[in-house]
Scaffold this active site. Structure first.
Site, short mmCIF file in Angstrom:
data_model
loop_
_atom_site.label_atom_id
_atom_site.label_comp_id
_atom_site.label_asym_id
_atom_site.label_seq_id
_atom_site.Cartn_x
_atom_site.Cartn_y
_atom_site.Cartn_z
N ASP A 216 0.83 -1.20 0.00
CA ASP A 216 0.00 0.00 0.00
C ASP A 216 0.87 1.25 0.00
O ASP A 216 1.88 1.32 0.70
CB ASP A 216 -0.89 -0.02 1.25
CG ASP A 216 -1.86 1.14 1.31
OD1 ASP A 216 -2.72 1.24 0.41
OD2 ASP A 216 -1.76 1.95 2.26
N GLU A 275 1.52 -0.66 -5.15
CA GLU A 275 0.51 0.36 -5.41
C GLU A 275 1.27 1.69 -5.44
O GLU A 275 1.56 2.27 -4.40
CB GLU A 275 -0.55 0.40 -4.32
CG GLU A 275 -1.65 1.41 -4.65
CD GLU A 275 -2.27 2.10 -3.43
OE1 GLU A 275 -3.43 2.55 -3.55
OE2 GLU A 275 -1.60 2.23 -2.39
#
Length: 545
Positions: A216, A275
């Protein structure tokens, strides 16, 4: 103390070298996938019970959004303990059982890792607050004195992605940095203890059997020296369009090189997925150089309009950027942070990925089905967000009182309507919660979803679910699909994409009217069947040459 469990065996099927290069990876948002204990909230037992469905669907791996111990200020992306399961999702034994069951079915498990920030309930942060200014634990975060006569102003002008300043002042007068919600303090990745801790966390989950990590905010760990002001009046509009002092700094790459060395110690081809929102696909490619990560999300493709010229430009640019570093391109149409593509394509182009209007549902579904076949025909790896195989739209009329997206409650920042793509998916039955569980669902499901459930669509050759199942079967059966790093473009009328991959041709009509073309072969699969040498409006066809 969390119990360290033995690693389960590697998957028994689908273990070819470089499995991630052409893998289809299914994203599970655990709280909205399946409820195993009847409390209205999805959990790991629910996920485990539905793994046979995912095996039958034809995916290769399952990526799960966070299920760690968390106060849930941002749906689990505020982690209090990276080695524990939040009770709402189950226990560490449930995670172990889920991984073992997945491997027995030949599915791989990718877990979400959140290294940019933690929860303000994390032990490190709570102790840093207790110890006060000058605490050495504060060095693991970004604590700074404020500006102004009495330190009453934030240390710099950075804005939170969720809106408002990226700084919060604590009782002793210092400020701490949080690029997202105030409950999510950013780690200071220059501190050796932070680096050591995450190397340990990686090993914990690898030892438990995880096949990889989706990282993330992979672009956010390192901040520019001195935390300089930006000076822009609307910083949020610059995100993804320019290198920011808190995003996409070159220092992140050494972190991922050290992580890659750890993963390479383990058998079974464990992977890292970034990401990373970057200004260009060329900068995204830096994250997947041979000694760093294996994949990076292709947000340029996710945000592309349903338009032949735009899509071809993104496809060519993506393939060209990844080719020099030897990494596969990834393709994705929806995820838990953006409007589902059924709804996005139902609205006029250029409105972005956060919409509040349902648009033309029939048009949206027709385009979404076509876009899916186009995506699955491209070389590289594809991501499927739970429920898109059912043709689910966003729920755009959720009452304000049921919303839980933290950005919804802030004055600016992200649009705040991400709850619409997070409504629990329907499995069976004619009334909510449609087989999700026995205790309702944490967000209300529309009455119209009865006809979109897994049970309602199974066996219907015209359903979106059966289209996905057929497409994934053909993708496995035809090596041209997914493999390689290039497409051979063919001449086609304006508004139509046509490309060859060995003995396979894909044609996509992105216009709203039928288009005549010579049939390049025998139809293998179509989102809307062609008739008499004519491609239907907003349709994609796979042909065997």
């Amino acid at each position: 103390m969390t119990q360290h469990l033995a690693a389960p065996a590697a998957p028994t099927t689908g273990t070819h070298t470089g499995w991630w290069r052409d893998a289809v990876i299914y994203q599970v948002y655990p709280r909205s996938f399946a409820d195993g204990n009847g409390d209205g909230m999805g959990d790991l037992e629910g996920v485990r019970s539905r793994l046979p469905y995912l095996k039958e669907l034809g995916v290769d791996a399952v990526w799960l959004s966070p299920f760690y111990a968390s106060p849930q200020a941002d749906a689990g992306y505020d982690v209090a303990d990276y080695r524990a399961i939040d009770p709402m999702f189950g226990t560490l034994h449930d995670a172990d059982a889920m991984i073992r069951e997945a491997h027995a079915l030949g599915l791989r498990i990718i877990v979400d890792l959140v290294p940019n920030h933690c929860s303000d309930r994390h032990d490190w942060f709570r102790q840093a607050l207790r110890e006060g200014s000058g605490s050495r634990l504060r060095e693991r975060f970004h604590f700074r004195p404020g500006k102004g006569e009495n330190g009453e102003l934030p240390p710099n002008d950075w804005e939170s992605i969720f809106g408002g300043p990226a700084w919060t002042r604590v009782a002793d007068g210092e400020w701490y940095l949080h690029l997202f919600a105030p409950e999510q303090p950013d780690f200071n990745w220059e501190h050796p203890a932070v680096q050591d801790e995450f190397r340990s966390i990686l090993r914990f989950w690898l030892d438990l059997g995880a096949d990889g990590f989706r990282v993330d905010v992979a672009h956010g760990l390192v901040k520019a020296p001195g935390l300089p002001d930006i000076g822009a009046k609307d910083q949020l509009k610059l995100l993804g369009n320019d290198v920011m002092p808190f995003f996409d700094q070159d220092g992140v790459h050494e972190i991922y090189r050290s992580w890659r060395r750890i993963l390479d110690e383990y058998e079974g081809e464990r992977v890292l997925v970034a990401e990373a929102w970057t200004p260009t696909v060329e900068r995204t490619a830096r994250y997947v150089r041979p000694d760093e990560m294996h994949q990076a999300f292709n947000f340029q493709y996710l945000t592309a309009d349903w338009d032949a010229a735009s899509l071809r430009e993104v496809i060519d640019g993506s393939l060209a950027a990844m080719r020099p570093v030897g990494a596969p391109t990834t393709w994705v149409l929806s995820n838990h942070d953006v409007t589902r593509h059924v709804t996005r394509f139902a609205n006029p182009a250029g409105l972005g990925t956060q919409l509040r209007e349902q648009g033309d549902p029939e048009l949206g579904l027709r385009r979404a089905r076509a876009a899916t076949l186009l995506m699955l025909a491209l070389p590289g790896s594809a991501y499927v967000y739970q429920g898109e195989e059912l043709g689910l739209p966003d729920v755009t009329d959720l009452p304000d009182e049921v919303r839980q997206d933290p950005s919804f409650f802030r004055a600016a920042g992200q649009d705040g309507f991400r709850d619409g793509c997070r409504v629990p998916i329907p499995w069976s039955g004619t009334e909510a919660p449609y087989g999700f569980g026995t205790g309702g669902s944490w967000l209300p499901q529309p009455a119209s979803w009865a006809g979109l459930s897994v049970a309602a669509q199974t066996g219907d050759p015209d359903s979106t679910l059966e289209l996905y199942r057929a497409a994934l079967r053909l993708r496995r059966a035809h090596p041209e699909l997914g493999a390689g790093d290039a497409v051979e473009w063919l001449d086609a009328p304006e508004g139509v994409l046509a490309f060859r991959r060995g003995g396979f041709v894909c044609t996509a009509n992105t216009t709203g009217t039928p288009v005549r073309i010579p049939a390049p072969g025998t139809v293998l699969l179509a989102s809307t069947p062609p008739t008499d040498g004519t491609l239907a409006a907003d349709s994609t066809v796979w042909w065997q040459v």
